[in-house]
Scaffold this motif. Structure first.
Motif, mmCIF file in Angstrom:
data_model
loop_
_atom_site.group_PDB
_atom_site.id
_atom_site.type_symbol
_atom_site.label_atom_id
_atom_site.label_comp_id
_atom_site.label_asym_id
_atom_site.label_seq_id
_atom_site.Cartn_x
_atom_site.Cartn_y
_atom_site.Cartn_z
ATOM 1 N N THR A 144 0.818 -1.200 0.000
ATOM 2 C CA THR A 144 0.000 0.000 0.000
ATOM 3 C C THR A 144 0.858 1.259 0.000
ATOM 4 O OG1 THR A 144 -1.657 -1.250 1.240
ATOM 5 C CG2 THR A 144 -1.957 1.119 1.124
ATOM 6 N N GLY A 145 1.723 1.425 1.008
ATOM 7 C CA GLY A 145 2.448 2.671 1.188
ATOM 8 C C GLY A 145 3.792 2.776 0.517
ATOM 9 N N GLY A 200 3.524 1.362 -4.521
ATOM 10 C CA GLY A 200 2.384 1.303 -3.621
ATOM 11 C C GLY A 200 1.137 1.805 -4.315
ATOM 12 N N SER A 201 -0.006 1.305 -3.864
ATOM 13 C CA SER A 201 -1.267 1.793 -4.414
ATOM 14 C C SER A 201 -1.588 3.177 -3.852
ATOM 15 C CB SER A 201 -2.399 0.808 -4.105
ATOM 16 O OG SER A 201 -2.501 0.598 -2.707
ATOM 17 N N LYS A 202 -1.085 3.456 -2.640
ATOM 18 C CA LYS A 202 -1.238 4.773 -2.000
ATOM 19 C C LYS A 202 0.111 5.124 -1.372
ATOM 20 C CE LYS A 202 -6.013 3.742 -0.931
ATOM 21 N NZ LYS A 202 -6.856 3.083 0.051
ATOM 22 N N PRO A 203 1.106 5.484 -2.193
ATOM 23 C CA PRO A 203 2.462 5.663 -1.677
ATOM 24 C C PRO A 203 2.559 6.739 -0.598
ATOM 25 C CG PRO A 203 2.293 6.461 -3.931
ATOM 26 C CD PRO A 203 0.999 5.787 -3.612
ATOM 27 N N ALA A 204 3.371 6.425 0.399
ATOM 28 C CA ALA A 204 3.580 7.335 1.525
ATOM 29 C C ALA A 204 4.391 8.565 1.113
ATOM 30 C CB ALA A 204 4.299 6.601 2.661
ATOM 31 N N SER A 236 9.800 6.047 -2.499
ATOM 32 C CA SER A 236 8.397 5.632 -2.461
ATOM 33 C C SER A 236 7.716 6.138 -3.725
ATOM 34 C CB SER A 236 7.730 6.227 -1.215
ATOM 35 O OG SER A 236 6.365 5.887 -1.176
ATOM 36 N N SER A 245 4.330 5.419 -6.832
ATOM 37 C CA SER A 245 3.024 4.866 -7.170
ATOM 38 C C SER A 245 3.146 3.812 -8.259
ATOM 39 C CB SER A 245 2.106 5.988 -7.663
ATOM 40 O OG SER A 245 0.914 5.439 -8.184
ATOM 41 N N ASP A 302 1.294 3.721 -10.588
ATOM 42 C CA ASP A 302 0.895 4.401 -11.821
ATOM 43 C C ASP A 302 2.095 4.830 -12.658
ATOM 44 O OD1 ASP A 302 -1.831 4.243 -11.182
ATOM 45 O OD2 ASP A 302 -1.741 6.114 -10.046
ATOM 46 N N GLU A 336 -5.684 -5.317 6.444
ATOM 47 C CA GLU A 336 -5.153 -4.552 5.331
ATOM 48 C C GLU A 336 -5.586 -5.166 4.003
ATOM 49 O OE1 GLU A 336 -0.771 -2.824 4.170
ATOM 50 O OE2 GLU A 336 -0.906 -4.706 5.251
ATOM 51 N N PRO A 362 -3.571 -4.307 -2.649
ATOM 52 C CA PRO A 362 -3.946 -3.706 -3.927
ATOM 53 C C PRO A 362 -3.956 -4.777 -5.011
ATOM 54 C CG PRO A 362 -1.737 -3.017 -3.254
ATOM 55 C CD PRO A 362 -2.296 -3.839 -2.139
#
Length: 159
Positions: free
Chosen positions: A8-9, A35-39, A62, A64, A66, A85, A88
């Protein structure tokens, strides 16, 4: 072959996996992480642990999923399940495996407890990566079904 290590992060587990994978990788294998929602940062304890283990952290950050530089051949999710959790789900025609590791970045307690959680995550990932590289990879590249079975089996190994 390109392997994406996904969580995720993208600040602890996937970075530990990416750096360790690339440190141990034979020629022709490369890992990247996302990560799907990078920190937006790498956890300082991850950087310190990798440095202590003699693994370079240069160039890691870190990021994404994308913005991947190449399309992966294999995607390995490393998110854990103890905190409920969600992993992704990478979309695309790739082989997928789950190597769940609890997130040390969310552990609270004493310095010793927190440090032990990072070391446990690292040792678990390293044991799985070493098991992966011990496989007859050239054979398995030609046999995707067998590769998938081995990836899934490795995901159950503990440090």
């Amino acid at each position: 072959m390109n392997v994406l290590i996904l969580c995720t992060g993208n600040s602890c587990r996937s970075i530990l996996g990416e750096a360790t994978f690339n440190h141990l990788a034979p020629e022709g294998w490369h890992a990247m992480s996302a990560g799907s929602k990078p920190a937006g940062y790498i956890h300082p304890r991850s950087l310190a642990l990798l440095a202590r283990e003699g693994i370079s952290t240069e160039g890691y950050h870190s990021k994404s999923w994308d913005n991947l530089p190449v399309t992966p051949d294999i995607v390995i999710t490393v998110c854990g399940s103890a905190a409920g959790e969600e992993c992704p789900a990478y979309l695309g025609p790739v082989m997928r495996a789950h190597w769940g590791v609890e997130d040390p970045g969310h552990v609270t307690g004493t310095e010793e407890v927190i440090e032990a959680s990072f070391m446990h995550a690292y040792r678990t990932l390293r044991a799985r990566i070493e098991a992966f590289f011990a496989l007859p990879l050239e054979e398995l590249k030609k046999d995707p079904a067998r590769m998938k079975v081995e990836l899934d089996r490795i995901g159950t190994l503990q440090a």
